[in-house]
Design an enzyme around this catalytic site. Sequence first.
Site, PDB file in Angstrom:
ATOM      1  CE1 TYR A   1     -29.911  25.942  34.867  1.00 21.76           C
ATOM      2  CE2 TYR A   1     -27.700  25.395  34.848  1.00 21.76           C
ATOM      3  CZ  TYR A   1     -28.808  26.375  34.760  1.00 21.76           C
ATOM      4  OH  TYR A   1     -28.221  27.668  34.750  1.00 21.76           O
TER       5      TYR A   1
ATOM      6  CG  ASN B   1     -31.034  34.938  29.694  1.00 19.10           C
ATOM      7  OD1 ASN B   1     -30.078  34.655  30.226  1.00 19.10           O
ATOM      8  ND2 ASN B   1     -32.173  35.249  30.273  1.00 19.10           N
TER       9      ASN B   1
ATOM     10  N   GLY C   1     -32.359  39.245  36.391  1.00 16.62           N
ATOM     11  CA  GLY C   1     -30.887  38.727  36.209  1.00 16.62           C
ATOM     12  C   GLY C   1     -30.103  38.974  35.027  1.00 16.62           C
TER      13      GLY C   1
ATOM     14  CD  GLN D   1     -22.887  21.661  41.179  1.00 17.40           C
ATOM     15  OE1 GLN D   1     -21.798  22.202  40.656  1.00 17.40           O
ATOM     16  NE2 GLN D   1     -22.959  21.331  42.191  1.00 17.40           N
TER      17      GLN D   1
ATOM     18  CE1 TYR E   1     -23.513  27.751  41.332  1.00 16.80           C
ATOM     19  CE2 TYR E   1     -21.684  27.207  39.993  1.00 16.80           C
ATOM     20  CZ  TYR E   1     -22.668  26.798  40.501  1.00 16.80           C
ATOM     21  OH  TYR E   1     -23.022  25.146  40.900  1.00 16.80           O
ATOM     22  CB  ILE E   2     -24.263  35.304  37.363  1.00 20.43           C
ATOM     23  CG1 ILE E   2     -23.260  34.953  36.144  1.00 20.43           C
ATOM     24  CG2 ILE E   2     -24.167  36.909  36.989  1.00 20.43           C
ATOM     25  CD1 ILE E   2     -21.741  35.063  35.996  1.00 20.43           C
TER      26      ILE E   2
HETATM   27  N1  CAA Z   1     -20.889  15.094  45.649  1.00 18.34           N
HETATM   28  C1  CAA Z   1     -21.684  13.893  46.056  1.00 18.34           C
HETATM   29  N2  CAA Z   1     -22.646  13.505  46.856  1.00 18.34           N
HETATM   30  C2  CAA Z   1     -23.088  15.067  47.250  1.00 18.34           C
HETATM   31  C3  CAA Z   1     -22.282  16.067  47.207  1.00 18.34           C
HETATM   32  C4  CAA Z   1     -21.487  16.050  46.276  1.00 18.34           C
HETATM   33  N3  CAA Z   1     -20.659  17.424  46.042  1.00 18.34           N
HETATM   34  N4  CAA Z   1     -23.057  17.041  47.875  1.00 18.34           N
HETATM   35  C5  CAA Z   1     -23.960  16.367  48.647  1.00 18.34           C
HETATM   36  N5  CAA Z   1     -24.049  15.306  48.335  1.00 18.34           N
HETATM   37  C6  CAA Z   1     -24.913  14.042  49.010  1.00 18.34           C
HETATM   38  C7  CAA Z   1     -24.564  13.743  50.301  1.00 18.34           C
HETATM   39  O1  CAA Z   1     -23.357  13.070  50.773  1.00 18.34           O
HETATM   40  C8  CAA Z   1     -25.728  12.975  50.763  1.00 18.34           C
HETATM   41  O2  CAA Z   1     -25.610  11.854  50.608  1.00 18.34           O
HETATM   42  P1  CAA Z   1     -26.102  10.539  51.472  1.00 18.34           P
HETATM   43  O3  CAA Z   1     -27.709  11.110  51.879  1.00 18.34           O
HETATM   44  O4  CAA Z   1     -26.042   9.599  50.705  1.00 18.34           O
HETATM   45  O5  CAA Z   1     -25.395  10.919  52.655  1.00 18.34           O
HETATM   46  C9  CAA Z   1     -26.772  13.838  50.027  1.00 18.34           C
HETATM   47  O6  CAA Z   1     -26.194  14.499  48.843  1.00 18.34           O
HETATM   48  C10 CAA Z   1     -27.513  14.642  50.597  1.00 18.34           C
HETATM   49  O7  CAA Z   1     -26.986  15.885  50.777  1.00 18.34           O
HETATM   50  P2  CAA Z   1     -28.039  16.792  51.428  1.00 18.34           P
HETATM   51  O8  CAA Z   1     -28.471  16.896  52.650  1.00 18.34           O
HETATM   52  O9  CAA Z   1     -27.270  18.298  51.329  1.00 18.34           O
HETATM   53  O10 CAA Z   1     -29.136  16.730  50.247  1.00 18.34           O
HETATM   54  P3  CAA Z   1     -30.153  17.749  49.499  1.00 18.34           P
HETATM   55  O11 CAA Z   1     -30.899  17.133  48.844  1.00 18.34           O
HETATM   56  O12 CAA Z   1     -30.881  18.939  50.551  1.00 18.34           O
HETATM   57  O13 CAA Z   1     -29.400  18.883  48.684  1.00 18.34           O
HETATM   58  C11 CAA Z   1     -28.050  19.270  46.691  1.00 18.34           C
HETATM   59  C12 CAA Z   1     -28.265  18.338  47.561  1.00 18.34           C
HETATM   60  C13 CAA Z   1     -29.293  19.454  45.760  1.00 18.34           C
HETATM   61  C14 CAA Z   1     -26.882  18.669  45.695  1.00 18.34           C
HETATM   62  C15 CAA Z   1     -27.819  20.762  47.189  1.00 18.34           C
HETATM   63  O14 CAA Z   1     -26.529  20.502  47.957  1.00 18.34           O
HETATM   64  C16 CAA Z   1     -27.750  22.016  46.137  1.00 18.34           C
HETATM   65  O15 CAA Z   1     -28.734  22.395  45.702  1.00 18.34           O
HETATM   66  N6  CAA Z   1     -26.572  22.059  45.740  1.00 18.34           N
HETATM   67  C17 CAA Z   1     -26.217  23.004  44.768  1.00 18.34           C
HETATM   68  C18 CAA Z   1     -26.444  22.525  43.420  1.00 18.34           C
HETATM   69  C19 CAA Z   1     -26.219  24.029  42.519  1.00 18.34           C
HETATM   70  O16 CAA Z   1     -24.919  24.176  42.483  1.00 18.34           O
HETATM   71  N7  CAA Z   1     -27.169  24.618  42.007  1.00 18.34           N
HETATM   72  C20 CAA Z   1     -26.612  25.761  41.073  1.00 18.34           C
HETATM   73  C21 CAA Z   1     -27.963  26.742  41.194  1.00 18.34           C
HETATM   74  S1  CAA Z   1     -27.332  28.206  40.358  1.00 18.34           S
HETATM   75  C22 CAA Z   1     -27.400  27.657  38.628  1.00 18.34           C
HETATM   76  O17 CAA Z   1     -27.784  26.912  38.101  1.00 18.34           O
HETATM   77  C23 CAA Z   1     -26.784  28.900  37.703  1.00 18.34           C
HETATM   78  C24 CAA Z   1     -25.935  28.348  36.782  1.00 18.34           C
HETATM   79  O18 CAA Z   1     -25.944  28.063  35.638  1.00 18.34           O
HETATM   80  C25 CAA Z   1     -24.605  28.021  37.522  1.00 18.34           C
END
Ligand code: CAA
Length: 242
Positions: A147, A82, A13, A141, A179-180
């Site tokens: 994180y 990193n 990465g 986030q 986001y990369i």
């Molecule tokens: N705001 C508020 N609540 C939210 C939401 C949001 N944006 N998105 C989802 N939810 C809530 C839903 O409303 C739902 O709530 P209820 O059960 O009360 O209705 C609940 O989350 C469940 O939603 P999901 O079925 O999608 O839940 P999940 O547990 O499967 O996943 C999550 C939820 C973990 C947030 C998932 O959507 C996720 O992984 N999102 C991405 C997170 C992200 O951006 N990670 C970055 C990875 S890359 C990185 O980290 C590198 C970097 O530096 C950028």
Amino acid sequence: MTDIALVTGGTRGIGAAIARSLKSEGREVAAIYHGDDDAAAEFRHNTGIPVFKWDVADETACRQGVALVEKQLGPVSVLVNNAGIARDGLFHKMSWDQWRAVLATNLDSMFTMTRAIIEGMRERRFGRIINISSINGQKGQVGQVNYSAAKAGVIGFTKALAQENASRNITVNAVCPGYIDTDMVAAVKEEVRDGIIASIPVGRLGEPDEIAQAVSYLASPKAAFCTGSVLTINGGQYIANG
Ligand code: CAA
């Protein structure tokens, strides 16, 4: 004397792109990894960059590992912190293990790695420390309370350490990638990822090399006046104040 650079999470990465870029400028580079032996072997084969395996969350392993690198290559003058992991999930469902794993790898590692190297940099009156934070340490986030907390901590760590070491000609800066296009972002559910890309004004994920070029600048002797800074590289997704 050849500059020696050490890059944690350096075989995949963003870290691999940084290691390659620092090498292309004539440095000797050590790439540290912990998990994926096959990826590390392939990286070693393709780049000729030596790889070392240890856990950056383990203080003893870091001290011993840095000593080994310095014995084999020489004193480290560029440190790129990193290495990072994500264990995403909503906070009200997050386990202590998810919290600890992310805080240990992403934030404790700032202490373990930097502490093992900084005294030598201070004695030699030169150093470049570049810490990889994240857009999500700046804006927070959903699904990443662990994180986001760790990556925000990286920024505070950077600002304080920069002030302590400026008089020794050691600069300490943070880079906040957005986001990369890496395995970590590929692991996000497709529909969530599509939404993320739609929120990036540039209209795409970043490339690892777009982060590596910034790190190369910060690692260069020319960047001597740049310390304690937070460089945001995210395609316009979040316009931060620093
Ligand atoms: N705001 C508020 N609540 C939210 C939401 C949001 N944006 N998105 C989802 N939810 C809530 C839903 O409303 C739902 O709530 P209820 O059960 O009360 O209705 C609940 O989350 C469940 O939603 P999901 O079925 O999608 O839940 P999940 O547990 O499967 O996943 C999550 C939820 C973990 C947030 C998932 O959507 C996720 O992984 N999102 C991405 C997170 C992200 O951006 N990670 C970055 C990875 S890359 C990185 O980290 C590198 C970097 O530096 C950028």
